[in-house]
Design a protein around this motif. Structure first.
Motif, PDB file in Angstrom:
ATOM      1  N   ARG A 146      -9.381   8.388  -1.562  1.00 23.26           N
ATOM      2  CA  ARG A 146      -8.439   9.662  -0.985  1.00 23.26           C
ATOM      3  C   ARG A 146      -8.943   9.464   0.611  1.00 23.26           C
ATOM      4  O   ARG A 146      -9.919  10.084   1.074  1.00 23.26           O
ATOM      5  CB  ARG A 146      -9.085  10.791  -1.619  1.00 23.26           C
ATOM      6  CG  ARG A 146      -8.749  11.149  -3.069  1.00 23.26           C
ATOM      7  CD  ARG A 146      -8.822  12.456  -3.449  1.00 23.26           C
ATOM      8  NE  ARG A 146      -8.644  12.617  -4.904  1.00 23.26           N
ATOM      9  CZ  ARG A 146      -7.515  13.169  -5.339  1.00 23.26           C
ATOM     10  NH1 ARG A 146      -6.495  13.224  -4.525  1.00 23.26           N
ATOM     11  NH2 ARG A 146      -7.187  13.178  -6.594  1.00 23.26           N
ATOM     12  N   ARG A 147      -8.194   9.062   1.487  1.00 24.76           N
ATOM     13  CA  ARG A 147      -8.606   8.643   2.671  1.00 24.76           C
ATOM     14  C   ARG A 147      -8.615  10.128   3.351  1.00 24.76           C
ATOM     15  O   ARG A 147      -9.434  10.148   4.432  1.00 24.76           O
ATOM     16  CB  ARG A 147      -7.741   7.694   3.342  1.00 24.76           C
ATOM     17  CG  ARG A 147      -7.578   6.248   2.659  1.00 24.76           C
ATOM     18  CD  ARG A 147      -6.611   5.354   3.508  1.00 24.76           C
ATOM     19  NE  ARG A 147      -6.693   4.351   2.365  1.00 24.76           N
ATOM     20  CZ  ARG A 147      -7.516   3.489   2.142  1.00 24.76           C
ATOM     21  NH1 ARG A 147      -8.367   3.576   2.923  1.00 24.76           N
ATOM     22  NH2 ARG A 147      -7.224   2.451   1.472  1.00 24.76           N
ATOM     23  N   SER A 148      -7.866  11.054   3.375  1.00 31.11           N
ATOM     24  CA  SER A 148      -7.898  12.431   4.151  1.00 31.11           C
ATOM     25  C   SER A 148      -9.374  12.958   3.804  1.00 31.11           C
ATOM     26  O   SER A 148      -9.737  13.617   4.688  1.00 31.11           O
ATOM     27  CB  SER A 148      -6.804  13.310   3.787  1.00 31.11           C
ATOM     28  OG  SER A 148      -6.781  13.347   2.361  1.00 31.11           O
ATOM     29  N   LYS A 165       1.712   6.227   3.290  1.00 31.92           N
ATOM     30  CA  LYS A 165       1.178   6.833   4.410  1.00 31.92           C
ATOM     31  C   LYS A 165      -0.202   6.359   4.516  1.00 31.92           C
ATOM     32  O   LYS A 165      -1.002   6.780   5.422  1.00 31.92           O
ATOM     33  CB  LYS A 165       1.010   8.285   3.396  1.00 31.92           C
ATOM     34  CG  LYS A 165       0.299   8.250   2.275  1.00 31.92           C
ATOM     35  CD  LYS A 165      -0.015   9.785   1.808  1.00 31.92           C
ATOM     36  CE  LYS A 165      -0.704   9.455   0.148  1.00 31.92           C
ATOM     37  NZ  LYS A 165      -0.965  10.687  -0.399  1.00 31.92           N
ATOM     38  N   ASP A 166      -0.405   5.324   3.798  1.00 28.15           N
ATOM     39  CA  ASP A 166      -2.042   4.770   3.964  1.00 28.15           C
ATOM     40  C   ASP A 166      -1.954   3.522   4.954  1.00 28.15           C
ATOM     41  O   ASP A 166      -3.019   3.087   5.495  1.00 28.15           O
ATOM     42  CB  ASP A 166      -2.701   4.329   2.664  1.00 28.15           C
ATOM     43  CG  ASP A 166      -2.917   5.509   1.788  1.00 28.15           C
ATOM     44  OD1 ASP A 166      -3.260   6.603   2.456  1.00 28.15           O
ATOM     45  OD2 ASP A 166      -3.380   5.806   0.591  1.00 28.15           O
ATOM     46  N   ASP A 183       0.821  -1.183   0.088  1.00 20.12           N
ATOM     47  CA  ASP A 183      -0.097   0.050  -0.284  1.00 20.12           C
ATOM     48  C   ASP A 183       0.785   1.150  -0.043  1.00 20.12           C
ATOM     49  O   ASP A 183       2.050   0.912   0.002  1.00 20.12           O
ATOM     50  CB  ASP A 183      -0.947  -0.052   1.227  1.00 20.12           C
ATOM     51  CG  ASP A 183      -1.984   0.809   1.026  1.00 20.12           C
ATOM     52  OD1 ASP A 183      -2.185   1.519   0.130  1.00 20.12           O
ATOM     53  OD2 ASP A 183      -3.283   0.459   1.723  1.00 20.12           O
ATOM     54  N   ARG A 184       0.264   2.433   0.025  1.00 19.43           N
ATOM     55  CA  ARG A 184       1.180   3.551   0.089  1.00 19.43           C
ATOM     56  C   ARG A 184       1.429   3.533   1.698  1.00 19.43           C
ATOM     57  O   ARG A 184       0.742   3.098   2.371  1.00 19.43           O
ATOM     58  CB  ARG A 184       0.099   4.775  -0.175  1.00 19.43           C
ATOM     59  CG  ARG A 184      -0.426   4.967  -1.825  1.00 19.43           C
ATOM     60  CD  ARG A 184       0.892   5.114  -2.509  1.00 19.43           C
ATOM     61  NE  ARG A 184       1.577   6.720  -2.710  1.00 19.43           N
ATOM     62  CZ  ARG A 184       2.546   6.777  -3.039  1.00 19.43           C
ATOM     63  NH1 ARG A 184       3.258   6.037  -3.854  1.00 19.43           N
ATOM     64  NH2 ARG A 184       2.991   8.174  -2.988  1.00 19.43           N
ATOM     65  N   GLN A 208      -6.196  -0.893   1.851  1.00 24.07           N
ATOM     66  CA  GLN A 208      -6.438  -1.333   0.618  1.00 24.07           C
ATOM     67  C   GLN A 208      -6.648  -2.807   0.367  1.00 24.07           C
ATOM     68  O   GLN A 208      -7.463  -3.216  -0.469  1.00 24.07           O
ATOM     69  CB  GLN A 208      -5.291  -0.734  -0.233  1.00 24.07           C
ATOM     70  CG  GLN A 208      -5.477  -0.888  -1.875  1.00 24.07           C
ATOM     71  CD  GLN A 208      -4.331  -0.377  -2.413  1.00 24.07           C
ATOM     72  OE1 GLN A 208      -3.385  -1.121  -2.606  1.00 24.07           O
ATOM     73  NE2 GLN A 208      -4.690   0.831  -2.937  1.00 24.07           N
ATOM     74  N   ASN A 228     -11.981  10.983   5.716  1.00 21.34           N
ATOM     75  CA  ASN A 228     -11.987  11.129   6.992  1.00 21.34           C
ATOM     76  C   ASN A 228     -12.662  12.348   7.502  1.00 21.34           C
ATOM     77  O   ASN A 228     -13.010  12.725   8.521  1.00 21.34           O
ATOM     78  CB  ASN A 228     -10.417  11.248   7.641  1.00 21.34           C
ATOM     79  CG  ASN A 228      -9.874   9.520   7.582  1.00 21.34           C
ATOM     80  OD1 ASN A 228     -10.718   8.721   7.628  1.00 21.34           O
ATOM     81  ND2 ASN A 228      -8.757   9.517   7.388  1.00 21.34           N
ATOM     82  N   ALA A 234      -1.763   1.354   8.209  1.00 24.87           N
ATOM     83  CA  ALA A 234      -2.515   1.693   9.473  1.00 24.87           C
ATOM     84  C   ALA A 234      -1.795   0.885  10.409  1.00 24.87           C
ATOM     85  O   ALA A 234      -1.553  -0.348  10.330  1.00 24.87           O
ATOM     86  CB  ALA A 234      -3.866   2.200   9.199  1.00 24.87           C
ATOM     87  N   LYS A 255      -8.942   5.151  -6.533  1.00 24.37           N
ATOM     88  CA  LYS A 255      -8.115   5.350  -5.311  1.00 24.37           C
ATOM     89  C   LYS A 255      -8.959   5.816  -4.345  1.00 24.37           C
ATOM     90  O   LYS A 255      -9.192   6.983  -4.529  1.00 24.37           O
ATOM     91  CB  LYS A 255      -6.633   5.326  -5.399  1.00 24.37           C
ATOM     92  CG  LYS A 255      -5.850   4.478  -6.220  1.00 24.37           C
ATOM     93  CD  LYS A 255      -4.384   4.904  -6.252  1.00 24.37           C
ATOM     94  CE  LYS A 255      -3.443   4.002  -7.388  1.00 24.37           C
ATOM     95  NZ  LYS A 255      -2.159   4.520  -7.388  1.00 24.37           N
ATOM     96  N   SER A 283      -3.267  -3.210   6.225  1.00 22.88           N
ATOM     97  CA  SER A 283      -3.415  -2.477   4.933  1.00 22.88           C
ATOM     98  C   SER A 283      -4.788  -2.328   4.744  1.00 22.88           C
ATOM     99  O   SER A 283      -5.575  -3.339   4.441  1.00 22.88           O
ATOM    100  CB  SER A 283      -2.602  -3.318   3.665  1.00 22.88           C
ATOM    101  OG  SER A 283      -3.177  -2.741   2.422  1.00 22.88           O
TER     102      SER A 283
END
Length: 399
Positions: free
Chosen positions: A341-343, A223-224, A220-221, A237, A346, A226, A339, A235
């Motif tokens: 965009r988690r930010s 930054k993503d 995963d990225r 994703q 949230n 967790a 994909k 992950s």
């Protein structure tokens, strides 16, 4: 690059679809020898096939499941089933326009292993590409005789160097790459270039590792990735891709960073669930109305429980709800390659997320949706939260 440059270099004919809605009909008419689709398209094709099976007669449904199970069993042994091909796959490939395929690829994001195996069992020579624009596109690919759906393959040539930076105890770290044809830097952005390229190595921003067969696994990225409040890494994703293999799930957002347990916000695949609802005589008016039906919740609960059964205990979804709308790239909720965009998610759905982890059995929603044509619609509904038996503070709060 792939449409214009490749067409000129290889002197091949480039075809364009007439309309987005006619893509698969145009694809069948053209019957190409090579295809590169984003994961989202492969997922949609697989979902459409399973939706068509739902409308078929009981006999055809049994034949489909027999052919698919036989084909998947053969694939696990590294083989192809002649029986499954004769019973199902030959006609299915023709229906989809895959009759002349000699090579097929996916890239741009992770494709769930279940979807990957679905096409490999069908006889589609699907492989995974991985790369970045800064590095002249893709630079890894599955070897033809060693296709592993959990990896992105090996470097395409000997002059491509890949290493894992600062690996942890499991060998997971940032993927760094360099080769003679990589970019020189971002245009008029020396600071960005210096941040991403250090000592000649491009920092991809992706987390990964090499497996025992020296194939690159992209998780995963960075930054993503967790970690739960208990220190368990996961992950989002990877779990989302597992969920999206269901024909009933269009999108999913897995939550849990800094929390005791994992939860999910799910978007139903309206085209399929609306058909399922009509078949089962369930009345509804809009997407929001359909997503709030108890019968739909029961259907989706079975899908989530099926995914949970194949996940480690620490990565299982404890609670979920069905969102009142589809996630949309035009709203900034998804990238153009679909994909999450988690930010943005949230921030936009902060009240709903707080409600999920606050143990609320239902969350009221009163909001306005703006459509692409500029029109708006006010939505007032209540999102029911399904508790799948999580333990700890969150489950206690739900009680």
């Amino acid at each position: 690059v792939y449409v214009l440059g490749k067409g000129l270099l290889c002197r091949m004919k480039v075809n364009f679809v007439e309309e987005p809605d006619t893509m698969m009909n145009d694809f069948r008419e053209i019957a190409p020898t090579f295809v590169l689709f984003a994961p989202r398209v492969w997922e949609q094709i697989a979902a459409d096939v399973r939706a068509a099976v739902m409308d078929a007669s009981p006999l055809k449904q049994r034949l489909y499941h027999l052919g698919m199970s036989t084909g998947l069993a053969a694939l696990e042994k590294g083989q192809h089933s002649s029986f499954a091909n004769m019973l199902l796959f030959r006609a299915l490939r023709d229906r989809l326009g895959f009759t002349r395929l000699r090579s097929a690829a996916t890239g741009g994001a992770a494709l769930g292993p279940d979807t990957f195996k679905f096409f490999r069992a069908m006889g589609v020579p699907l492989r995974t590409l991985y790369g970045q624009t800064e590095l002249l596109g893709a630079y890894t690919l599955h070897p033809a005789d060693k296709v592993d759906p959990d990896t992105t393959g090996v470097p395409m040539s000997e002059d491509i160097e890949i290493r894992i930076d600062q690996p942890d105890s499991q060998g997971i770290g940032e993927i760094l790459v360099r080769h003679p044809n990589m970019f020189l830097g971002y245009y008029k952005a020396p600071e960005a270039s210096a941040a991403d390229v250090k000592d000649g190595w491009m920092h991809s921003g992706d987390a990964g590792y090499f497996n025992d067969h020296k194939q690159l696994v992209v998780i995963d990225r960075i930054k993503d990735l967790a970690e739960t409040a208990r220190g368990e890494r996961f992950s989002p994703q990877y779990i989302e891709n597992k969920l999206k293999f269901s024909p009933y799930i269009a999108e999913a957002v897995v939550l849990g960073a800094g929390r005791e347990h994992l939860a999910a916000m799910i978007c139903i695949r309206y085209s399929i669930i609306s058909k399922w609802a009509e078949k089962n005589r369930i009345a509804f008016t809009t997407y929001s109305d359909l997503a709030s039906r108890n019968e739909v919740y029961a259907l989706l609960q079975k899908e989530v429980e099926t995914v949970n059964a194949h996940l480690p205990a620490a990565q299982r979804i404890a609670r979920f709800l069905l969102l009142y709308k589809e996630l949309d790239a035009d709203d900034g909720e998804l990238t153009r390659t679909r994909k999450v965009r988690r930010s943005v998610i949230n921030e936009k759905y902060a009240d709903i997320i707080d409600g999920i982890y606050g143990g609320k059995p239902a969350i009221p929603v009163d909001t306005v949706i703006r459509f692409q044509d500029g029109t708006t619609q006010r939505i007032r509904t209540t999102l029911r939260v399904v508790d799948l038996g999580g333990h700890g503070p969150m489950a206690e709060a739900a009680e």
